[in-house]
Design a protein around this motif. Structure first.
Motif, PDB file in Angstrom:
ATOM      1  N   CYS A 184       0.931  -0.993   0.034  1.00  0.00           N
ATOM      2  CA  CYS A 184      -0.353  -0.436   0.111  1.00  0.00           C
ATOM      3  C   CYS A 184       0.747   1.130   0.169  1.00  0.00           C
ATOM      4  O   CYS A 184       2.025   1.133   0.725  1.00  0.00           O
ATOM      5  CB  CYS A 184      -0.496  -0.271   1.142  1.00  0.00           C
ATOM      6  N   PRO A 185       0.502   2.419  -0.753  1.00  0.00           N
ATOM      7  CA  PRO A 185       1.812   3.408  -0.561  1.00  0.00           C
ATOM      8  C   PRO A 185       1.375   4.521  -0.354  1.00  0.00           C
ATOM      9  O   PRO A 185       1.977   5.643   0.419  1.00  0.00           O
ATOM     10  CB  PRO A 185       1.170   3.689  -2.549  1.00  0.00           C
ATOM     11  N   ARG A 186       0.291   4.224   1.134  1.00  0.00           N
ATOM     12  CA  ARG A 186       0.104   5.370   1.545  1.00  0.00           C
ATOM     13  C   ARG A 186      -0.035   4.812   3.296  1.00  0.00           C
ATOM     14  O   ARG A 186       0.725   5.362   3.858  1.00  0.00           O
ATOM     15  CB  ARG A 186      -1.776   5.655   1.547  1.00  0.00           C
ATOM     16  N   CYS A 187      -0.044   3.719   3.757  1.00  0.00           N
ATOM     17  CA  CYS A 187       0.030   2.316   4.992  1.00  0.00           C
ATOM     18  C   CYS A 187       1.280   2.846   4.574  1.00  0.00           C
ATOM     19  O   CYS A 187       1.965   1.505   6.453  1.00  0.00           O
ATOM     20  CB  CYS A 187      -1.040   2.353   5.962  1.00  0.00           C
ATOM     21  N   ASP A 188       1.970   1.774   3.168  1.00  0.00           N
ATOM     22  CA  ASP A 188       2.552   0.806   3.726  1.00  0.00           C
ATOM     23  C   ASP A 188       2.417  -0.888   4.036  1.00  0.00           C
ATOM     24  O   ASP A 188       3.541  -1.799   4.212  1.00  0.00           O
ATOM     25  CB  ASP A 188       4.231   0.914   4.337  1.00  0.00           C
ATOM     26  N   PRO A 225       7.538  -6.468   6.896  1.00  0.00           N
ATOM     27  CA  PRO A 225       7.589  -5.800   7.568  1.00  0.00           C
ATOM     28  C   PRO A 225       6.038  -6.691   8.499  1.00  0.00           C
ATOM     29  O   PRO A 225       4.821  -6.412   7.907  1.00  0.00           O
ATOM     30  CB  PRO A 225       6.973  -4.170   7.246  1.00  0.00           C
ATOM     31  N   ASN A 226       5.446  -6.563   9.726  1.00  0.00           N
ATOM     32  CA  ASN A 226       4.247  -6.508  10.210  1.00  0.00           C
ATOM     33  C   ASN A 226       3.916  -8.495   9.996  1.00  0.00           C
ATOM     34  O   ASN A 226       2.427  -8.628  10.127  1.00  0.00           O
ATOM     35  CB  ASN A 226       3.043  -5.739   9.762  1.00  0.00           C
ATOM     36  N   ALA A 227       4.000  -9.415   9.248  1.00  0.00           N
ATOM     37  CA  ALA A 227       4.150 -10.072   9.065  1.00  0.00           C
ATOM     38  C   ALA A 227       3.831 -11.032  10.766  1.00  0.00           C
ATOM     39  O   ALA A 227       4.970 -11.191  11.448  1.00  0.00           O
ATOM     40  CB  ALA A 227       4.896 -11.252   8.891  1.00  0.00           C
ATOM     41  N   LEU A 228       2.709 -11.681  10.499  1.00  0.00           N
ATOM     42  CA  LEU A 228       1.998 -12.791  11.730  1.00  0.00           C
ATOM     43  C   LEU A 228       2.812 -14.091  11.601  1.00  0.00           C
ATOM     44  O   LEU A 228       2.914 -14.321  10.813  1.00  0.00           O
ATOM     45  CB  LEU A 228       0.529 -13.213  11.913  1.00  0.00           C
ATOM     46  N   ILE A 229       4.284 -14.164  13.205  1.00  0.00           N
ATOM     47  CA  ILE A 229       4.365 -15.226  12.619  1.00  0.00           C
ATOM     48  C   ILE A 229       4.246 -15.803  13.935  1.00  0.00           C
ATOM     49  O   ILE A 229       4.330 -15.518  14.992  1.00  0.00           O
ATOM     50  CB  ILE A 229       5.612 -14.968  12.396  1.00  0.00           C
ATOM     51  N   HIS A 232      11.570  -4.807   3.992  1.00  0.00           N
ATOM     52  CA  HIS A 232      10.050  -4.134   3.020  1.00  0.00           C
ATOM     53  C   HIS A 232      10.432  -5.041   1.823  1.00  0.00           C
ATOM     54  O   HIS A 232      11.451  -5.412   1.031  1.00  0.00           O
ATOM     55  CB  HIS A 232      10.848  -2.864   2.988  1.00  0.00           C
ATOM     56  N   ARG A 233       9.635  -5.226   0.855  1.00  0.00           N
ATOM     57  CA  ARG A 233       9.205  -5.894  -0.104  1.00  0.00           C
ATOM     58  C   ARG A 233      10.826  -4.948  -1.859  1.00  0.00           C
ATOM     59  O   ARG A 233      10.620  -6.123  -1.840  1.00  0.00           O
ATOM     60  CB  ARG A 233       7.920  -5.943  -0.664  1.00  0.00           C
ATOM     61  N   LYS A 234      10.443  -3.769  -1.325  1.00  0.00           N
ATOM     62  CA  LYS A 234      10.863  -3.526  -2.651  1.00  0.00           C
ATOM     63  C   LYS A 234      12.419  -3.858  -2.057  1.00  0.00           C
ATOM     64  O   LYS A 234      13.487  -3.569  -3.104  1.00  0.00           O
ATOM     65  CB  LYS A 234      10.710  -1.813  -2.765  1.00  0.00           C
ATOM     66  N   ASP A 235      13.179  -4.087  -1.094  1.00  0.00           N
ATOM     67  CA  ASP A 235      14.368  -4.372  -1.484  1.00  0.00           C
ATOM     68  C   ASP A 235      14.818  -5.594  -0.779  1.00  0.00           C
ATOM     69  O   ASP A 235      15.694  -6.398  -0.225  1.00  0.00           O
ATOM     70  CB  ASP A 235      14.652  -3.934   0.532  1.00  0.00           C
TER      71      ASP A 235
END
Length: 284
Positions: free
Chosen positions: A46-50, A221-225, A262-265
């Motif tokens: 999401c470009p707004r909240c990542d 980021p923020n993955a539920l594990i 982050h997914r872009k990295d």
């Protein structure tokens, strides 16, 4: 006939344009509507909240491999309903529905390709296929992915996303946990790296086996594990759990992960990690 009807009849008929159902996407993080094309160009973040949306194997392969090119490994053949299981629906009917919805044979796909010029084999679990649950097909696909990596003398990278073992296969699904552990040992015996990328969500028997055995543990980021659900744990220990418990950042702070990326990295990170690990093992 009134003058209004006369005007209406004189106007040319213009058909109402239909709006495509997939033009907009509602973000599960912030609840805002995001233009689907914009979301795709931003790697489904999401470009707004990542917020990192869940994605399937084909999107993941296209994002990772050089020029989006890869060779998908054939799905292994396994008994489809070994226990003749039925709850509110027959298990075979659930499998057919999942295949129709995802256009995939089961919840884990493997592919060969290169990342930054280095050969890798990548496995991706699809949460959209019966919650990414681990059954005979997932266990056999994992072993096949490891064997392909050994054959190619390449690292094996697994992207986990699962609700745990597949209940419709009973003890046979749980047997995939030690099978995966043995396969990882085969990879290590061959001197090859095993890298885990945990995505949202990774829980249950998958967490208790191959999702936590990587040479390097990475998460989005923020993955539920976790293993058991937060509510189950709270009811068992009779205590309120900390804020952010079972999220990637909390696990990183408590030493269960090596990094949150982050997914872009992610592509560049995997290129660096696998190149370093392969170099280290060759030197050894």
């Amino acid at each position: 006939m009134s003058w209004l009807n006369s005007v209406r009849n004189a106007l040319p008929f213009v058909a109402k344009k239909a709006t495509p159902d997939n033009l907009w996407h509602k973000c599960k993080g912030c609840g805002q509507m995001v233009f689907t094309k914009e979301l795709e160009e931003n790697l489904y973040v999401c470009p707004r909240c990542d917020h990192h949306e869940r994605i399937g194997p084909r999107q993941r392969f296209a994002q990772l491999f050089d020029d989006g090119g890869y060779v998908q490994l054939a799905a292994p053949r396994v008994p489809e309903d070994p226990l003749k299981f039925r709850d509110s629906k027959r298990y075979v009917d659930r499998i057919k529905a999942a295949r129709t919805a995802t256009d995939e044979p089961d919840a884990l796909l493997n592919a060969r390709g290169t990342i930054a010029g280095n050969k890798v084999v990548v496995g991706v679990q699809d949460f959209a296929f019966m919650g990414g649950s681990m059954g005979l097909a997932v266990g056999e696909a994992f072993v096949c992915g490891v064997r392909a990596a050994i054959e190619d003398r390449a690292p094996y990278i697994i992207f986990t996303a699962a609700g745990g073992a597949r209940m419709q296969e009973g003890i046979l699904s749980l047997m995939q946990m030690p099978r995966a552990t043995v396969a990882i040992q085969m990879l290590h015996d061959a001197g090859l790296p095993y890298v885990v990328v945990l995505t949202d969500p990774t829980t249950g028997g998958v967490t208790a086996s191959y999702a936590m055995l990587g040479d390097v543990q990475i998460a989005e980021p923020n993955a539920l594990i976790g293993f058991a659900g937060q509510r189950v744990i709270e009811n068992t220990i009779r205590e309120k759990l900390p804020e952010g418990f079972q999220r990637a950042e909390y696990l990183l702070d408590h030493g269960m992960l090596d990094m949150v990326v982050h997914r872009k990295d992610l592509r560049d990170t995997l290129a660096s990690v696998t190149a370093y690990l392969c170099g280290e093992r060759r030197a050894a």
